[in-house]
Design an enzyme around this catalytic site. Structure first.
Site, mmCIF file in Angstrom:
data_model
loop_
_atom_site.group_PDB
_atom_site.id
_atom_site.type_symbol
_atom_site.label_atom_id
_atom_site.label_comp_id
_atom_site.label_asym_id
_atom_site.label_seq_id
_atom_site.Cartn_x
_atom_site.Cartn_y
_atom_site.Cartn_z
ATOM 1 C CG ASN A 164 -1.690 1.251 1.444
ATOM 2 O OD1 ASN A 164 -1.783 2.075 0.535
ATOM 3 N ND2 ASN A 164 -2.258 1.422 2.623
ATOM 4 C CB SER A 170 5.368 -1.752 12.114
ATOM 5 O OG SER A 170 4.945 -0.421 12.368
ATOM 6 C CD GLU A 214 -3.536 -2.625 7.618
ATOM 7 O OE1 GLU A 214 -2.419 -2.816 7.151
ATOM 8 O OE2 GLU A 214 -4.210 -1.616 7.362
ATOM 9 N N GLY A 272 4.732 1.382 4.807
ATOM 10 C CA GLY A 272 6.039 2.019 4.654
ATOM 11 C C GLY A 272 7.072 1.174 3.939
ATOM 12 C CD GLU A 309 -3.053 5.517 6.922
ATOM 13 O OE1 GLU A 309 -3.060 5.586 5.682
ATOM 14 O OE2 GLU A 309 -2.088 5.079 7.582
ATOM 15 N N GLY A 314 2.504 2.196 10.853
ATOM 16 C CA GLY A 314 3.443 3.303 10.666
ATOM 17 C C GLY A 314 4.178 3.704 11.931
ATOM 18 C CG HIS A 353 -5.845 1.775 5.481
ATOM 19 N ND1 HIS A 353 -5.430 2.733 6.376
ATOM 20 C CD2 HIS A 353 -4.780 0.963 5.273
ATOM 21 C CE1 HIS A 353 -4.160 2.503 6.686
ATOM 22 N NE2 HIS A 353 -3.742 1.438 6.035
ATOM 23 C CE LYS A 381 0.133 3.496 4.935
ATOM 24 N NZ LYS A 381 -0.047 3.693 6.348
HETATM 25 C C1 PEP Z 1 -0.825 0.186 6.291
HETATM 26 O O1 PEP Z 1 -0.979 1.386 6.194
HETATM 27 O O2 PEP Z 1 -1.672 -0.590 5.834
HETATM 28 C C2 PEP Z 1 0.366 -0.306 6.980
HETATM 29 C C3 PEP Z 1 0.350 -1.529 7.390
HETATM 30 O O3 PEP Z 1 1.388 0.596 7.149
HETATM 31 P P1 PEP Z 1 2.836 0.270 7.742
HETATM 32 O O4 PEP Z 1 3.317 -1.013 7.107
HETATM 33 O O5 PEP Z 1 3.669 1.439 7.369
HETATM 34 O O6 PEP Z 1 2.680 0.111 9.223
#
Ligand code: PEP
Length: 252
Positions: free
Chosen positions: A9, A210, A166, A232, A96, A172, A94, A11
């Site tokens: 992803n 993460s 998640e 990320g 966000e 993040g 998601h 983003k």
């Molecule tokens: C995400 O936004 O779906 C995600 C898992 O981000 P990160 O891997 O950066 O924690």
């Protein structure tokens, strides 16, 4: 046997030049027969990324979709448009989108429905905040998010879902859930699906939060963790490819 799935992803990151660099590195490194891989760039780059990926056995996905089919919905992108651009996958719900853009369980259900209707494979994201976990409510929250979509779709249709657990506190932050924490929630989600009569043995449940090339192997070794949704670390070819390789090793 559920094939491992690794989804990047991106983003709201990238530009045409940077995408080209990332994509050519990914084509070298991220391919594997044993693992399914998908990349979800921002809408404006779907065409650019899709053209490259289509030759590489890596699927294309979007990060969001409208629940409406077409018409006077300024700023929205319909499921048919995503299919037209070559998307196979779409991330829905998601955290966000839920926290920053006010998406509710109802909105999420409507988007999942629209995606399925047009042949897109939705990745339904669920997860709790740190406060909810610390209050002992993680299963209550996640169970409720799962139930609202499953009861709206019905058991047969819900069996087509892919889920992503998640935990919001892990997204993040560099604070990955431990393999035991993640496995426990994945098992809980699968049991929840089963108790709603969803044939869950083929439903993939990804972990997101993460994930890196360093911690992926331990996560993927858990029996109910079927891959990862990667934020990320999907922005660097070496990191993302390392996660794909970790999935391939576990799958072998
Ligand atoms: C995400 O936004 O779906 C995600 C898992 O981000 P990160 O891997 O950066 O924690």
């Amino acid at each position: 046997m559920r094939k491992k799935l690794v989804v990047g992803n991106w983003k709201m990151n990238g530009n045409r030049a940077r995408n080209d660099v990332l994509l050519s590195a990914l084509l070298e490194e991220a391919r594997s027969e044993a693992v399914e891989v998908a990349v979800c760039p921002p809408f404006p780059y779907l065409d650019q990324v899709g053209r490259v990926l289509s030759e590489a056995g890596i699927a294309l996905g979007a990060q969001n979709v409208s629940s409406f089919e077409a018409g006077a919905y300024t700023g929205e992108v319909s499921p048919a448009m995503l299919v037209d651009l070559g998307c196979a996958w779409v991330i829905v719900g998601h955290s966000e989108r839920r926290t920053l853009f006010g998406e509710t369980d109802e909105t999420v259900l409507a988007k999942v429905r629209a995606a399925l209707e047009f042949g897109l494979k939705p990745i339904l994201c669920v997860g709790e905040t740190l406060a909810q976990r610390e209050a002992g409510n993680a299963e209550l929250v996640v169970g409720g998010q799962v139930d609202s979509v499953v009861s709206g779709l019905g058991a047969d249709v819900a069996a087509q879902l892919t889920l992503a657990y998640e935990p919001i506190w892990a997204i993040g932050t560099g604070r990955v859930a431990s393999p035991d924490q993640a496995q426990a929630m994945h098992r809980f989600i699968r049991a929840r699906l089963e108790s709603a009569q969803v044939a869950s043995s083929e439903v993939r449940i990804l972990y997101g939060g993460s994930v890196t090339a360093d911690n992926a192997s331990e996560l993927f070794a858990q029996p109910d963790i079927d891959g990862a949704l990667v934020g990320g670390a999907s922005l660097a070819a070496a990191g993302f490819s390392g996660i794909c390789r970790a999935a391939a090793v576990v799958a072998a």
